[in-house]
Design an enzyme around this catalytic site. Structure first.
Site, short mmCIF file in Angstrom:
data_model
loop_
_atom_site.label_atom_id
_atom_site.label_comp_id
_atom_site.label_asym_id
_atom_site.label_seq_id
_atom_site.Cartn_x
_atom_site.Cartn_y
_atom_site.Cartn_z
N ARG A 194 0.86 -1.21 0.00
CA ARG A 194 0.00 0.00 0.00
C ARG A 194 0.89 1.25 0.00
O ARG A 194 0.82 2.08 0.90
CB ARG A 194 -0.90 -0.01 1.23
CG ARG A 194 -1.66 -1.29 1.50
CD ARG A 194 -2.60 -1.70 0.41
NE ARG A 194 -3.89 -1.06 0.39
CZ ARG A 194 -4.92 -1.37 1.14
NH1 ARG A 194 -4.82 -2.31 2.05
NH2 ARG A 194 -6.08 -0.77 0.99
N GLN B 199 -0.43 2.98 -5.57
CA GLN B 199 -1.85 3.33 -5.37
C GLN B 199 -2.69 3.10 -6.63
O GLN B 199 -3.81 2.63 -6.55
CB GLN B 199 -1.97 4.80 -4.98
CG GLN B 199 -2.43 4.98 -3.56
CD GLN B 199 -2.38 6.41 -3.09
OE1 GLN B 199 -1.88 7.29 -3.78
NE2 GLN B 199 -2.89 6.63 -1.91
N ASP C 31 -3.93 -0.44 -6.84
CA ASP C 31 -4.39 -1.00 -5.57
C ASP C 31 -5.85 -1.48 -5.68
O ASP C 31 -6.79 -0.75 -5.42
CB ASP C 31 -4.24 0.08 -4.50
CG ASP C 31 -4.59 -0.40 -3.11
OD1 ASP C 31 -5.06 -1.55 -2.98
OD2 ASP C 31 -4.41 0.36 -2.16
N SER D 9 -8.06 -1.38 -2.44
CA SER D 9 -8.70 -0.10 -2.12
C SER D 9 -9.88 0.18 -3.05
O SER D 9 -10.95 0.58 -2.59
CB SER D 9 -7.71 1.06 -2.25
OG SER D 9 -6.78 0.99 -1.22
N TYR E 26 -1.46 -0.98 8.48
CA TYR E 26 -2.52 -1.88 8.93
C TYR E 26 -2.61 -1.88 10.46
O TYR E 26 -1.63 -1.63 11.15
CB TYR E 26 -2.24 -3.32 8.46
CG TYR E 26 -2.42 -3.51 6.98
CD1 TYR E 26 -3.69 -3.48 6.41
CD2 TYR E 26 -1.34 -3.73 6.14
CE1 TYR E 26 -3.87 -3.65 5.05
CE2 TYR E 26 -1.51 -3.91 4.77
CZ TYR E 26 -2.77 -3.88 4.24
OH TYR E 26 -2.97 -4.05 2.90
P1 NAD Z 1 -8.29 -3.32 6.45
O1 NAD Z 1 -9.29 -3.75 5.43
O2 NAD Z 1 -7.10 -4.15 6.72
O3 NAD Z 1 -9.06 -3.11 7.84
C1 NAD Z 1 -10.19 -2.26 7.93
C2 NAD Z 1 -10.07 -1.36 9.14
O4 NAD Z 1 -10.31 -2.12 10.31
C3 NAD Z 1 -8.69 -0.71 9.33
O5 NAD Z 1 -8.84 0.69 9.32
C4 NAD Z 1 -8.24 -1.24 10.69
O6 NAD Z 1 -7.49 -0.28 11.43
C5 NAD Z 1 -9.56 -1.53 11.35
N1 NAD Z 1 -9.52 -2.45 12.52
C6 NAD Z 1 -8.75 -3.55 12.74
N2 NAD Z 1 -9.05 -4.10 13.93
C7 NAD Z 1 -10.06 -3.34 14.47
C8 NAD Z 1 -10.81 -3.41 15.67
N3 NAD Z 1 -10.59 -4.36 16.58
N4 NAD Z 1 -11.76 -2.47 15.87
C9 NAD Z 1 -12.00 -1.48 14.97
N5 NAD Z 1 -11.31 -1.36 13.81
C10 NAD Z 1 -10.35 -2.28 13.57
O7 NAD Z 1 -7.80 -1.84 6.17
P2 NAD Z 1 -7.72 -1.04 4.80
O8 NAD Z 1 -8.99 -0.39 4.53
O9 NAD Z 1 -7.14 -1.93 3.79
O10 NAD Z 1 -6.67 0.09 5.19
C11 NAD Z 1 -5.49 -0.26 5.93
C12 NAD Z 1 -4.54 0.91 5.99
O11 NAD Z 1 -3.91 1.11 4.74
C13 NAD Z 1 -5.15 2.23 6.38
O12 NAD Z 1 -4.23 2.88 7.22
C14 NAD Z 1 -5.25 2.97 5.07
O13 NAD Z 1 -5.24 4.36 5.24
C15 NAD Z 1 -3.98 2.48 4.43
N6 NAD Z 1 -4.01 2.58 2.96
C16 NAD Z 1 -2.94 3.15 2.33
C17 NAD Z 1 -2.92 3.23 0.96
C18 NAD Z 1 -1.77 3.83 0.24
O14 NAD Z 1 -1.00 4.59 0.81
N7 NAD Z 1 -1.59 3.48 -1.00
C19 NAD Z 1 -3.99 2.73 0.24
C20 NAD Z 1 -5.06 2.16 0.91
C21 NAD Z 1 -5.05 2.07 2.28
#
Ligand code: NAD
Length: 376
Positions: A121, A126, A129, A132, A227
């Site tokens: 990520r 991006q 991705d 996302s 994550y």
């Molecule tokens: P994910 O699908 O792995 O998880 C969904 C959400 O669940 C996450 O925000 C996580 O913090 C949350 N979570 C985990 N355990 C939990 C709990 N017990 N209670 C409540 N919430 C909980 O996450 P995602 O949507 O794939 O995103 C993961 C990270 O990656 C985020 O920080 C996002 O901003 C980042 N991201 C970065 C990029 C990039 O820079 N290219 C792109 C996409 C996402």
């Protein structure tokens, strides 16, 4: 270089891995593109449109065997693996932690298997991705689905016949899917609360006009990839206690909490569901990885004390036009990023951080350390 856009395993997949416009762009790069007949059927894209873009359309089930690169949306089954040429590159979702048999079959066939979920990520990645782009749509569909199962409306209405209060929506997990669920529920006029274990998420929740639920769980933190880290049992118990009160106040609960490479945490227990009002709806977006909600079942809608628990998987399949558009664009960007213009070939550069992150099998071996460890 010959690229083949393959048929999807199973009948449930509605998305097409590549649209004619992106196939045309690959052809402009110098690729020879062949697509399996009928791949655009569910999104009303005809074989003729692929042909017009310059691709060849094939009904021959063995056509993929001669391609140097095979692309599709879904996890291939072991029969599909037999239709990939030995030594070819295969690009798709693979869910490699949960599909060890397929991973082993790909390795045995000496396929270089790219798992799109494992693309790091990072900013540079991006544009490719898939996690996302598809999670964004899942968040949207979750709210639409919940709203359609509600016997209430979401917005506040002030009319001469009286005032109807806005529905209350609680989103647990504010990553990509959760943030889109918040935004969609807000657009529909609901009052939205949300919670995430990552401290950074608070600001994002606020920026969408929702209220972050504050729970002091002590040190939670996040991995270097952004994550969430797995909570301890004590932290999880504390979280449930705080969520119980909020769930009882909510008409709709959307859960999206995931921990990368691990089973999803169980957050909403039966006891908490029993505290909710009959007629409320829960959508569990983590159902495929074990579920955040006790009793939620993949592809089922379960009733408990008048509360509907929806565990539909792969929600982006319900909006296949947008989902295919985004998937296709991600896939084109992935291929283009590693395309060598002079030789007109995809270069599987094993020194590159993106390839290192998402290459699961190569030359007869499982080469990804985390998958090696998970399978050992
Ligand atoms: P994910 O699908 O792995 O998880 C969904 C959400 O669940 C996450 O925000 C996580 O913090 C949350 N979570 C985990 N355990 C939990 C709990 N017990 N209670 C409540 N919430 C909980 O996450 P995602 O949507 O794939 O995103 C993961 C990270 O990656 C985020 O920080 C996002 O901003 C980042 N991201 C970065 C990029 C990039 O820079 N290219 C792109 C996409 C996402």
């Amino acid at each position: 270089m010959k690229l083949f856009i393959a048929k999807e395993p199973g009948r449930q997949e509605t998305r097409a891995a590549m649209l004619p416009s992106d196939a045309g762009k690959l052809i402009q790069l110098g690729a020879e593109v062949e697509v399996a007949a009928g791949i655009g059927r569910a999104i009303n894209v005809t074989d003729e449109e692929y042909e017009k873009a310059g691709a060849k359309v094939s009904s021959d089930s063995k056509a993929s065997l001669v391609a140097e690169m095979v692309l599709r949306v879904g996890v291939p089954d072991t029969d599909d693996v037999e239709q990939i040429g030995e030594g070819a590159i295969h690009v798709s979702l693979l869910d490699p932690f949960n599909n060890t048999e397929v991973v082993q079959a790909l390795a045995a066939r000496r396929v270089s298997a790219i798992s799109l979920e494992m693309i790091p990520r990072t900013t540079i990645a991006q544009k490719m991705d898939v996690l996302s782009s598809q999670a964004n749509l899942a968040g949207y569909v979750a709210v639409i689905l919940a709203a359609s199962r509600q016997n209430k409306i979401l917005p506040m209405m002030m009319t001469p016949a009286g005032t109807i209060a806005p529905a209350r929506v609680f989103v647990i997990g504010a990553g990509v899917a959760g943030l889109q669920a918040i935004a969609t529920a807000k657009r529909l006029g609901a009052r939205v609360d949300a919670f995430d274990v990552r401290p950074d998420a608070q600001e994002q929740i606020l920026s969408l006009g929702a209220k972050p639920l504050k729970v002091d769980l002590g040190e939670t933190g996040q991995t270097k990839d952004g994550y969430a880290k797995k909570l301890t049992d004590e932290q999880l118990a504390k979280q449930r206690e705080a969520m119980a009160r909020q769930c009882a106040l909510s008409d709709i609960v959307i859960t999206t909490a995931k921990v990368f490479g691990k089973k999803a945490p169980l957050i909403v227990t039966n006891e908490m569901i029993d505290g909710m009002q009959p007629g409320s709806v829960i959508v569990d977006l983590a159902v495929e990885t074990g579920g955040n909600v006790e009793g939620s079942k993949p592809e089922k809608e379960v009733q408990r004390h008048g509360v509907t628990i929806i565990g539909r998987v792969e929600l982006p399949r319900r909006v296949p036009v947008a989902a295919s558009q985004m998937f296709s664009s991600n896939l084109y960007n992935f291929v283009e990023h590693f395309w060598h213009k002079e030789t007109k070939r995809f270069i599987l550069n094993r020194e590159d951080a993106i390839i290192q992150g998402c290459l699961i099998t190569h030359a007869g071996e499982i080469v990804h350390p985390a998958i090696q460890e998970a399978i050992a």
